[in-house]
Scaffold this active site. Structure first.
Site, mmCIF file in Angstrom:
data_model
loop_
_atom_site.group_PDB
_atom_site.id
_atom_site.type_symbol
_atom_site.label_atom_id
_atom_site.label_comp_id
_atom_site.label_asym_id
_atom_site.label_seq_id
_atom_site.Cartn_x
_atom_site.Cartn_y
_atom_site.Cartn_z
ATOM 1 N N LYS A 9 0.833 -1.200 0.000
ATOM 2 C CA LYS A 9 0.000 0.000 0.000
ATOM 3 C C LYS A 9 0.877 1.263 0.000
ATOM 4 C CE LYS A 9 -3.714 -2.342 2.602
ATOM 5 N NZ LYS A 9 -4.616 -2.238 3.790
ATOM 6 N N TYR A 49 -12.430 -2.929 -2.947
ATOM 7 C CA TYR A 49 -12.925 -2.904 -1.558
ATOM 8 C C TYR A 49 -14.455 -2.897 -1.475
ATOM 9 C CZ TYR A 49 -8.261 -2.285 0.521
ATOM 10 O OH TYR A 49 -6.966 -2.478 0.964
ATOM 11 N N PHE A 57 -15.037 2.918 8.029
ATOM 12 C CA PHE A 57 -13.685 3.236 7.556
ATOM 13 C C PHE A 57 -13.566 3.261 6.033
ATOM 14 C CE2 PHE A 57 -13.958 -1.366 8.278
ATOM 15 C CZ PHE A 57 -13.444 -1.899 7.104
ATOM 16 N N ARG A 85 -1.260 -14.523 3.879
ATOM 17 C CA ARG A 85 -2.076 -13.909 4.950
ATOM 18 C C ARG A 85 -1.340 -14.049 6.292
ATOM 19 N NH1 ARG A 85 -6.677 -10.727 4.133
ATOM 20 N NH2 ARG A 85 -7.656 -11.551 6.023
ATOM 21 N N THR A 91 -5.050 -7.948 10.775
ATOM 22 C CA THR A 91 -5.375 -6.654 10.157
ATOM 23 C C THR A 91 -4.895 -5.483 11.012
ATOM 24 O OG1 THR A 91 -7.331 -7.702 9.215
ATOM 25 C CG2 THR A 91 -7.280 -5.294 9.198
ATOM 26 N N ARG A 102 2.934 -6.837 9.137
ATOM 27 C CA ARG A 102 2.222 -5.776 9.868
ATOM 28 C C ARG A 102 2.742 -5.651 11.301
ATOM 29 N NH1 ARG A 102 -3.641 -7.685 7.495
ATOM 30 N NH2 ARG A 102 -3.767 -6.267 5.710
ATOM 31 N N ASN A 112 -1.623 -0.262 7.311
ATOM 32 C CA ASN A 112 -1.078 -1.568 7.700
ATOM 33 C C ASN A 112 -0.280 -2.242 6.576
ATOM 34 O OD1 ASN A 112 -3.224 -2.258 6.109
ATOM 35 N ND2 ASN A 112 -4.269 -3.529 7.629
ATOM 36 N N HIS A 115 -1.897 -5.502 1.520
ATOM 37 C CA HIS A 115 -3.149 -6.245 1.320
ATOM 38 C C HIS A 115 -2.788 -7.597 0.736
ATOM 39 C CE1 HIS A 115 -7.117 -7.426 -0.143
ATOM 40 N NE2 HIS A 115 -6.453 -7.872 -1.201
ATOM 41 N N GLU A 126 -9.745 -10.184 -7.497
ATOM 42 C CA GLU A 126 -8.810 -9.075 -7.248
ATOM 43 C C GLU A 126 -7.703 -9.027 -8.304
ATOM 44 O OE1 GLU A 126 -7.521 -9.644 -3.202
ATOM 45 O OE2 GLU A 126 -9.501 -9.147 -2.399
HETATM 46 N N1 UDP Z 1 -9.434 -1.099 7.916
HETATM 47 C C1 UDP Z 1 -9.490 0.081 8.652
HETATM 48 N N2 UDP Z 1 -10.206 0.094 9.817
HETATM 49 C C2 UDP Z 1 -10.865 -0.997 10.271
HETATM 50 C C3 UDP Z 1 -10.807 -2.200 9.531
HETATM 51 C C4 UDP Z 1 -10.077 -2.205 8.347
HETATM 52 O O1 UDP Z 1 -8.907 1.088 8.253
HETATM 53 O O2 UDP Z 1 -11.497 -0.923 11.337
HETATM 54 C C5 UDP Z 1 -8.656 -1.126 6.668
HETATM 55 C C6 UDP Z 1 -7.331 -1.865 6.846
HETATM 56 O O3 UDP Z 1 -6.327 -1.136 6.170
HETATM 57 C C7 UDP Z 1 -7.588 -3.192 6.182
HETATM 58 C C8 UDP Z 1 -8.594 -2.837 5.095
HETATM 59 O O4 UDP Z 1 -9.385 -1.811 5.677
HETATM 60 O O5 UDP Z 1 -6.402 -3.766 5.680
HETATM 61 C C9 UDP Z 1 -9.486 -3.975 4.644
HETATM 62 O O6 UDP Z 1 -10.071 -4.564 5.793
HETATM 63 P P1 UDP Z 1 -10.137 -6.143 5.964
HETATM 64 O O7 UDP Z 1 -11.026 -6.421 7.126
HETATM 65 O O8 UDP Z 1 -10.488 -6.766 4.654
HETATM 66 O O9 UDP Z 1 -8.642 -6.514 6.399
HETATM 67 P P2 UDP Z 1 -7.469 -7.282 5.639
HETATM 68 O O10 UDP Z 1 -8.101 -8.326 4.743
HETATM 69 O O11 UDP Z 1 -6.695 -6.246 4.870
HETATM 70 O O12 UDP Z 1 -6.635 -7.894 6.732
HETATM 71 MG MG MG Z 2 -9.633 -8.165 3.362
#
Ligand code: UDP
Ligand code: MG
Length: 150
Positions: A9, A49, A57, A85, A91, A102, A112, A115, A126
């Site tokens: 990112k 997204y 958010f 992952r 996350t 992370r 973070n 992705h 994706e």
């Molecule tokens: N995110 C955020 N606040 C939150 C949850 C998610 O800013 O409370 C952002 C974070 O950068 C995350 C992205 O939204 O990576 C997508 O969320 P997801 O739950 O899909 O997490 P990921 O798959 O990236 O671990």
């Molecule tokens: Mg996700």
């Protein structure tokens, strides 16, 4: 073999972490099958997204992911979706184990660093959003037999 989408990112690119993140991916034994630097458009960010539309958010997330160039990569390997992952970590970077990307490089959930796709269906969707088929190299690394056996 299984493929996943890795996005480094804007925070990862701006903080000079691209090389260190890709080194971890390569060291693990996963393969880079496609890669480019791209400032993600609002349209592509919305597709990427879509599952988060309407969440608190969401708008901040779109604003952030489109703010500056990202590294987009297709990473290939056995069980790469789950593997990457795990390497990314939880996350929320404060909950992510030390040793994960992370956990080692980030502090707040909105920044973070990476992705990675969370399943077979999402990885296909994706990857298609960001890469044409001809941009993805179907190549075999000379190290694969030493990573996976014969
Ligand atoms: N995110 C955020 N606040 C939150 C949850 C998610 O800013 O409370 C952002 C974070 O950068 C995350 C992205 O939204 O990576 C997508 O969320 P997801 O739950 O899909 O997490 P990921 O798959 O990236 O671990
Ligand atoms: Mg996700």
């Amino acid at each position: 073999m299984e493929k996943t989408l890795l996005i480094i990112k804007p925070d990862g690119v701006q903080r000079g972490l691209v090389g260190r993140i890709l080194a971890r991916v390569e060291k693990k034994g996963f393969k880079i099958s496609a890669m480019k630097l791209e400032k993600i458009s609002k349209e592509k960010a919305e597709v990427h997204y879509a599952e988060h539309k309407g969440k608190g958010f969401y708008l901040e997330l779109l604003e952030f992911i489109t703010s500056s160039p990202c590294v987009l990569a297709v990473i290939e390997g056995k069980n790469v979706i789950e593997g990457l992952r795990k390497m990314a970590g939880k996350t929320n970077p404060l909950e992510a184990d030390i040793g994960t990307i992370r956990g080692d490089f980030a502090v707040v959930v909105s920044q973070n660093i990476v992705h990675t796709s969370d399943g077979i269906e999402s990885s296909k969707r994706e990857i298609e959003n960001f890469f044409k088929n001809e941009e993805i190299q179907e190549h075999i690394l000379c190290t694969e037999q030493w990573t996976y056996g014969r």
